[in-house]
Every structure is written in structure tokens, then in C-alpha cells.
Design an enzyme around this catalytic site. Structure first.
Site, short mmCIF file in Angstrom:
data_model
loop_
_atom_site.label_atom_id
_atom_site.label_comp_id
_atom_site.label_asym_id
_atom_site.label_seq_id
_atom_site.Cartn_x
_atom_site.Cartn_y
_atom_site.Cartn_z
N ASP A 212 -3.22 32.33 -34.28
CA ASP A 212 -2.02 32.31 -34.29
C ASP A 212 -1.58 30.40 -34.44
O ASP A 212 -0.72 30.31 -35.45
CB ASP A 212 -0.80 33.05 -33.23
CG ASP A 212 -0.79 34.16 -33.66
OD1 ASP A 212 -1.53 34.98 -34.49
OD2 ASP A 212 -0.70 35.36 -32.38
N ASP B 42 -3.58 38.40 -27.63
CA ASP B 42 -2.67 37.23 -27.26
C ASP B 42 -2.43 37.16 -25.91
O ASP B 42 -2.35 37.53 -24.92
CB ASP B 42 -1.15 37.40 -27.80
CG ASP B 42 -1.23 37.88 -29.22
OD1 ASP B 42 -1.60 37.38 -30.18
OD2 ASP B 42 -0.26 38.54 -29.38
#
Length: 152
Positions: free
Chosen positions: A132, A117
């Protein structure tokens, strides 16, 4: 079903996977884990973190369970897209986004055991990635499609 529709769905899936994986490779090679680079002071930064769980680190450390569940969801979305494609363009795009994002994060889980991330906004605490975003936008579009379908 027109051949063009297959191509467009495939292009959306491939574009999401490529954007996701390229952004993750760049972060993994140009940053160190935990490093944060401010892009818009006090609002947006690139922050390299790895997540072994799912959203909000839920089920962190449950690699096998999370991988099996994610793999199963990817297969289910692919089957729904295959059998119901052409229902509406919005439906097809939404599932293509969800599928591309699911595959993008599944690639990380299979090869690294965790998901990279990097996108961090001060107004939204979780750090997330391109996959995402695709899954979230795809789910939102799917809800809109369902709402529009109910209005018919």
C-alpha cells in the site's frame, strides 16, 4: 532504451514485492489475527488484520471482483511501463512502485483471498502494508511527474 534502465525498474518492482511479502509472512507467522503490538506508545503499532476489500475495506467480501480489477490494473500498469519507459526517471520509478505494490497485494488475494495489513498509526485510522505504501508513494510521484511535465 538502455539495459540498465530495465534492470533498475525490475529491481524496484522485485524489492517492493519482497519487502511486502516478507513483512506479511512475518506477521502471519508471529502474530494472531487482531493482535496489536505497540511500537511507539500511542502513535505506531503492528496490528495484524486481513482485508478482503480494497482501501478502507471498500468492496469487502467481493473477492472475485476485487481480484479481477486488481489483476487488470497490474497488467495495464505493466503495459504502460513497458511502452512508455524512459519518459522520465521519476515516471519509471513511480510506475515500478505501483506495479510492485499491486503485485504484492495481488499475491495475497490469489493465495489467501485477502490482503494482510499490519502498519497502524493513531493519526491515520486505516491499517496498511508495504505494498500500500509503494502504491501510494508511486501515485504521488506520478502526480509530481505530471506536474513537472506540464511546466515544460
Amino acid at each position: 532504451m538502455p539495459r540498465d534502465l530495465y534492470m533498475h525498474i525490475g529491481l524496484v518492482v522485485i524489492a517492493v514485492i519482497l519487502l511486502d511479502q516478507i513483512s506479511k509472512v512475518l506477521v502471519r507467522t508471529m502474530m494472531t489475527e487482531g493482535q496489536s503490538i505497540s511500537i511507539i506508545d500511542g502513535f505506531f503499532s503492528l496490528s495484524y488484520h486481513n482485508n478482503t476489500g480494497v482501501a478502507f475495506s471498500f468492496l469487502a467480501g467481493q473477492r472475485m471482483l476485487v481480484t479481477i480489477v486488481q489483476f487488470t490494473v497490474v497488467i495495464i500498469v505493466a503495459l504502460i511501463l513497458y511502452f512508455l519507459k524512459g519518459k522520465t526517471l521519476l515516471f519509471d520509478i513511480s510506475l515500478a512502485l505501483i506495479l510492485g505494490g499491486g503485485i504484492g497485494n495481488l499475491i495475497d488475494r490469489l493465495f489467501y483471498g485477502k490482503v494482510t495489513d499490519m502498519l497502524s498509526f493513531s493519526i491515520f485510522p486505516p491499517i496498511f502494508n508495504v505494498a500500500d505504501i509503494a502504491v501510494t508513494v508511486g501515485c504521488g510521484l506520478l502526480l509530481i511527474d505530471a506536474f513537472l511535465d506540464m511546466k515544460k
